[in-house]
Design a protein around this motif. Sequence first.
Motif, short mmCIF file in Angstrom:
data_model
loop_
_atom_site.label_atom_id
_atom_site.label_comp_id
_atom_site.label_asym_id
_atom_site.label_seq_id
_atom_site.Cartn_x
_atom_site.Cartn_y
_atom_site.Cartn_z
N VAL A 1 1.45 4.71 1.26
CA VAL A 1 1.38 5.80 1.69
C VAL A 1 1.58 7.22 0.91
O VAL A 1 1.12 8.14 1.19
N THR A 2 2.68 7.26 0.89
CA THR A 2 4.11 8.72 0.76
C THR A 2 5.16 7.96 -0.23
O THR A 2 4.95 6.71 -0.63
N LEU B 1 0.96 -1.16 -0.30
CA LEU B 1 -0.14 0.12 0.34
C LEU B 1 1.22 1.37 -0.27
O LEU B 1 1.98 1.29 1.03
N ASN C 1 5.80 2.43 2.43
CA ASN C 1 4.77 1.70 1.94
C ASN C 1 4.40 0.68 3.37
O ASN C 1 5.14 0.75 3.71
N ILE C 2 3.67 0.22 2.99
CA ILE C 2 3.19 -0.85 4.32
C ILE C 2 2.94 -1.13 3.51
O ILE C 2 2.00 -1.86 2.17
#
Length: 169
Positions: free
Chosen positions: A50-51, A48, A55-56
């Motif tokens: 995020v920025t 995912l 990431n996650i």
Amino acid sequence: MAKSKPIAAKSSSGGGLAPWLGIATIIILLDQISKITINKTFRYGEDLLVTSFFNITLAYNKGAAFSFLQHAGGWQRYLFTGIGIAAAVYIVYLLKRHAGQRMFCWALALIMGGAIGNVIDRVLYGHVVDFLDFHWPTIGHFPAFNIADTAICIGAGLFILDELRRVNK
């Protein structure tokens, strides 16, 4: 007139063990709750964004830091579990002896909480669950890590800072 019993002396540095065990417990809980959430929300390898630099992702590490011995065949699980348990036992001993040395005990409590968090993963899953993924365009991805790893690193930093402060006195 009855003699009063002398009050038992605390360790030479004062303080108690409970606050430090409480800090370690909070780290363990935060670590395990975050890992359970990631395991339920993501599929292995899923990212995912995020920025632009974070990431996650759900990653598994059967080795140690930076995936050291990741592909060693399975024996490393038991080695690192044993090391984590031995470290936690030794840290409890050190916390009892030095309970009044705040920065030193903060460092130990963070390290112990992180170590136990990762031991729990090794026992339950056979690997450590990692999910924090930082990356930079010119450097690439830093190995994924978790809250337990973060606590261990912060604890190590505090330990070094405490030692430098002690040497300078």
